[in-house]
Each structure stands twice: as structure tokens, then as C-alpha cells.
Design an enzyme around this catalytic site. Structure first.
Site, PDB file in Angstrom:
ATOM      1  N   HIS A  78      -0.251   7.695  -1.280  1.00 40.71           N
ATOM      2  CA  HIS A  78      -1.029   6.692  -2.033  1.00 40.71           C
ATOM      3  C   HIS A  78      -2.257   7.366  -2.635  1.00 40.71           C
ATOM      4  O   HIS A  78      -3.279   7.533  -1.970  1.00 40.71           O
ATOM      5  CB  HIS A  78      -1.423   5.551  -1.081  1.00 40.71           C
TER       6      HIS A  78
ATOM      7  N   HIS B 183      -4.175   7.660  -6.589  1.00 40.70           N
ATOM      8  CA  HIS B 183      -4.225   7.385  -8.036  1.00 40.70           C
ATOM      9  C   HIS B 183      -4.812   8.618  -8.697  1.00 40.70           C
ATOM     10  O   HIS B 183      -5.952   8.987  -8.387  1.00 40.70           O
ATOM     11  CB  HIS B 183      -5.104   6.173  -8.315  1.00 40.70           C
TER      12      HIS B 183
ATOM     13  N   HIS C 167       0.834  -2.482  -4.452  1.00 40.54           N
ATOM     14  CA  HIS C 167      -0.373  -2.787  -3.683  1.00 40.54           C
ATOM     15  C   HIS C 167      -0.288  -4.267  -3.298  1.00 40.54           C
ATOM     16  O   HIS C 167      -0.032  -5.116  -4.155  1.00 40.54           O
ATOM     17  CB  HIS C 167      -1.628  -2.610  -4.533  1.00 40.54           C
TER      18      HIS C 167
ATOM     19  N   GLU D  62      -4.487  -5.852   0.116  1.00 38.83           N
ATOM     20  CA  GLU D  62      -5.705  -5.026   0.176  1.00 38.83           C
ATOM     21  C   GLU D  62      -6.874  -6.008   0.184  1.00 38.83           C
ATOM     22  O   GLU D  62      -7.593  -6.128   1.157  1.00 38.83           O
ATOM     23  CB  GLU D  62      -5.769  -4.102  -1.043  1.00 38.83           C
TER      24      GLU D  62
ATOM     25  N   ASP E  99      -6.221   7.367  -1.650  1.00 35.92           N
ATOM     26  CA  ASP E  99      -6.385   6.344  -2.696  1.00 35.92           C
ATOM     27  C   ASP E  99      -7.096   6.883  -3.944  1.00 35.92           C
ATOM     28  O   ASP E  99      -6.433   7.262  -4.912  1.00 35.92           O
ATOM     29  CB  ASP E  99      -7.110   5.115  -2.119  1.00 35.92           C
ATOM     30  N   ASP E 100      -8.430   6.871  -3.930  1.00 35.26           N
ATOM     31  CA  ASP E 100      -9.222   7.349  -5.077  1.00 35.26           C
ATOM     32  C   ASP E 100     -10.318   8.270  -4.541  1.00 35.26           C
ATOM     33  O   ASP E 100     -11.495   7.897  -4.483  1.00 35.26           O
ATOM     34  CB  ASP E 100      -9.855   6.151  -5.810  1.00 35.26           C
TER      35      ASP E 100
HETATM   36  N1  HPA Z   1      -6.474  -0.931  -5.523  1.00 41.09           N
HETATM   37  C1  HPA Z   1      -5.990  -1.491  -6.619  1.00 41.09           C
HETATM   38  N2  HPA Z   1      -5.905  -0.856  -7.760  1.00 41.09           N
HETATM   39  C2  HPA Z   1      -6.316   0.401  -7.829  1.00 41.09           C
HETATM   40  C3  HPA Z   1      -6.841   1.031  -6.732  1.00 41.09           C
HETATM   41  C4  HPA Z   1      -6.920   0.334  -5.501  1.00 41.09           C
HETATM   42  O1  HPA Z   1      -7.375   0.831  -4.464  1.00 41.09           O
HETATM   43  N3  HPA Z   1      -7.166   2.280  -7.133  1.00 41.09           N
HETATM   44  C5  HPA Z   1      -6.820   2.391  -8.425  1.00 41.09           C
HETATM   45  N4  HPA Z   1      -6.324   1.253  -8.852  1.00 41.09           N
HETATM   46 ZN    ZN Z   2      -4.507   2.262  -4.486  1.00 42.20          ZN
END
Ligand code: HPA
Ligand code: ZN
Length: 334
Positions: free
Chosen positions: A14, A16, A194, A197, A275-276
């Protein structure tokens, strides 16, 4: 523990790619493309990275991605991430990219995918890293726009393994994308999304029942519904959990209350991911370290998490076997 985490070969499921855009590289690319960004220094950028919710973050994330114009920009972005994989001992990664973040600005789909693909080949040659691509639809846009993206992807179908669903979760439930997921599956893409979250457990049910996902991204909120937990276990679906992301986006107040251990204890196949990472303060090792320390995870827990990420990856069976042997080798040498 830190040395153990770092020594283990890992898979990331996971990530991006636009979220791995470090401020230094953002400045460099903005400058060469002569695009103004609203920050003067790296410090100013880092100060702006204080989020109170997902949308707060997404606004800044899309603005940052706005400096990516040319194939080389996407190449440089991906190579910088692969370098981090190398440093974090990530030997297999499944990278999400958001075509609409770029096509909406007039950048061609092929510019994005060609840059990423060149980086993938170079990273394999330079560091031996295997990677797959997950094309993610932006859920704040229409299903029609996702269909357009699906169509644009077809000439590059062989380069893309899976489709995902990301961006603003609240008010954009999985059902909104029922038809485009059905069509994507027909094209051979493996569906992930997703869910849970920020959104409720109901969205996770929809991702499973309606989008037919093979894996759930985040999914933390499944713990609010015991029947859902049982369903996830029964269907043997993995969750791609992102500890530092959960903390930075305030889905977890403090790391000591992170749900990861609870998920494992319920028999859910959880994995750890970044994630990011450029926005949330750390790549794979940092995520493992933060959650290990806060939840006092044992060596066995760490091994389970790492093995889960290989077992629930979209790698071939032969690859999985070889990855797991590498893990066992490090565990026995340590
Ligand atoms: N959640 C939803 N969309 C996203 C995320 C995330 O953590 N990171 C990049 N796009
Ligand atoms: Zn994500």
C-alpha cells in the site's frame, strides 16, 4: 528490534507513488518545469504537513503532484521511491498510481505509465526490486471518469496488475464504482479498494460484496463490526494497514492505541505499509518501528506481518516461495 526489522526482507502493498514525493525532489522538478509552488523552503513545506483529516492531506497531496509534467518527472519520482525500497530492504512492492490526478491536468496517461515503467525496469536491474502497479480510481470523481481511465489503460494492460480506489472516502462509497470495477475485473485487473480508513464498516462490506476486492486497503474500522471481522477472516482477505498514516491523519489518537495488534489477534491477515511516506514521516522500517515500539510487538508478530505481506501480495507462487525462504534465512541467522 530495529536491526531485526531492518534486516528482514519486506513487501510493501500500500504505497501511493504520488505520496512518496519528497519536498527536495518537488522543489527540483517545480524549478525545472517553471511551476510556482506556495512554499519557499523545505521547512515551510514540512510545516504545511500538519493534517487534521484525510481531506486536509489530499488537498496538499494533489497540489504537490501538480508539478509532475514530463515522463522524466514520473521516472524520477518512482526512482526516488525505489531507492527508499532498497534502503528499507523492500524487495517486492505494489505501487498505486492515480492517473486522474494527472490526466485531469492535461497530462497524457502514457506519459505517466511510461515514466513509471522505465523506473520499474531500472529498479529491477539496479537493485533487484520486483514491483507491480495498481491503477487507482479517484473516488471523489464520477464513475464515468473512472471508465474513461479504464479505457485509457487498456493499451498498457500488460503493465498493470490491479485496480484500486482512493481519495476522499466519506460520501463516496464503493457502490458508486460497482460497474467500473466489474468492467475492470473483466479486463483482468485484480480489484482492491481503500475502505474503512475514515469511512464506516459498511463501506468495507460494500468493497467486499460489491467490488469483490481481493484485499482491503486500511480497513481499520472493521473492528466496529464483529460480523465483518468474521467475514474478513472467512474470506481470507488481507488488510494493508498504514500506522504512521493513521496517526498523521488522526484516525488513531496515539500509536499505543493503534488497532494493528487487535487485528492480528482476531486472526486477520494484517500487513504494514507506508501509504504516503513523504507526507507521513516515514518509509517501511519507520512504520514497523513505530508500531512495534508502541504496541510492544514481539519478534513473532513482526515475522507474521512480514510473511503476511509476501503471502497476500500478487506475486507468483514461485516468487512467494523464494521471498519466504529469504525471510526464514534472515530469521534463522539473526
Ligand atoms: N487515503 C485515501 N486516498 C489516498 C490516500 C489515503 O491514505 N493517499 C493517497 N490517496
Ligand atoms: Zn492509501
Amino acid at each position: 528490534m530495529k536491526d531485526f526489522i531492518s534486516a528482514l526482507p519486506k513487501a510493501e502493498l500500500h504505497l501511493h507513488i504520488e505520496g512518496s514525493f519528497e519536498p527536495e525532489l518537488m522543489f527540483e522538478i517545480a524549478q525545472r518545469n517553471q511551476i510556482e509552488i506556495p512554499y519557499k523552503t523545505i521547512d515551510e513545506v514540512k510545516k504545511a504537513y500538519q493534517f487534521s483529516c484525510l481531506q486536509d492531506f489530499l488537498d496538499i497531496y494533489y497540489a504537490g503532484a501538480g508539478v509532475l509534467i514530463h515522463e522524466k518527472d514520473f521516472y524520477d519520482l518512482a526512482m526516488a521511491y525505489y531507492q527508499k525500497c532498497y534502503e528499507n530492504n523492500v524487495i517486492h512492492t505494489e505501487i498505486m498510481f492515480d492517473p486522474q490526478t494527472h490526466t485531469e491536468r492535461g497530462i497524457a496517461f502514457e506519459t505517466v505509465i511510461n515514466g513509471l515503467q522505465k523506473a520499474r525496469l531500472d529498479a529491477k536491474e539496479k537493485w533487484g526490486i520486483n514491483s507491480l502497479f495498481i491503477m487507482s480510481y479517484l473516488r471523489h470523481l464520477s464513475e464515468e471518469s473512472a471508465f474513461e481511465t479504464l479505457k485509457q489503460s487498456l493499451p498498457y494492460k500488460d503493465l498493470i496488475t490491479s485496480v484500486g480506489l482512493d481519495s476522499s472516502e466519506m460520501g463516496n462509497p464503493p457502490t458508486k464504482f460497482k460497474n467500473v470495477f466489474e468492467a475492470s475485473i473483466k479486463e483482468g485487473y485484480i480489484p482492491v479498494a481503500h475502505a474503512g480508513e475514515e469511512g464506516p464498516a459498511e463501506y468495507i462490506w460494500e468493497a467486499i460484496d460489491i467490488l469483490k476486492v481481493a484485499r482491503i486497503d486500511h480497513g481499520n474500522r472493521c473492528l466496529e463490526d464483529e460480523n465483518l471481522v468474521q467475514e474478513i477472516v472467512k474470506k481470507d482477505l488481507a488488510l494493508t494497514v498504514c500506522p504512521l498514516s493513521n496517526l498523521e491523519l488522526r484516525n488513531t489518537d496515539v500509536m499505543t492505541k493503534h488497532p494493528l495488534k487487535k487485528l492480528l489477534d482476531k486472526g486477520i491477515k494484517a500487513t504494514v505499509n507506508s501509504d504516503d511516506p513523504a507526507y507521513f514521516g516515514g518509509y517501511m522500517n519507520a512504520n514497523f518501528e513505530a508500531v512495534q515500539e508502541a504496541l510492544k510487538l514481539s519478534k513473532e508478530d513482526i515475522i507474521t506481518l512480514v510473511k503476511n505481506s509476501f503471502n497476500y501480495s500478487f506475486a507468483t507462487d514461485d516468487q512467494k516461495k523464494s521471498y519466504l525462504e529469504k525471510v526464514d534465512q534472515i530469521v534463522s541467522d539473526f
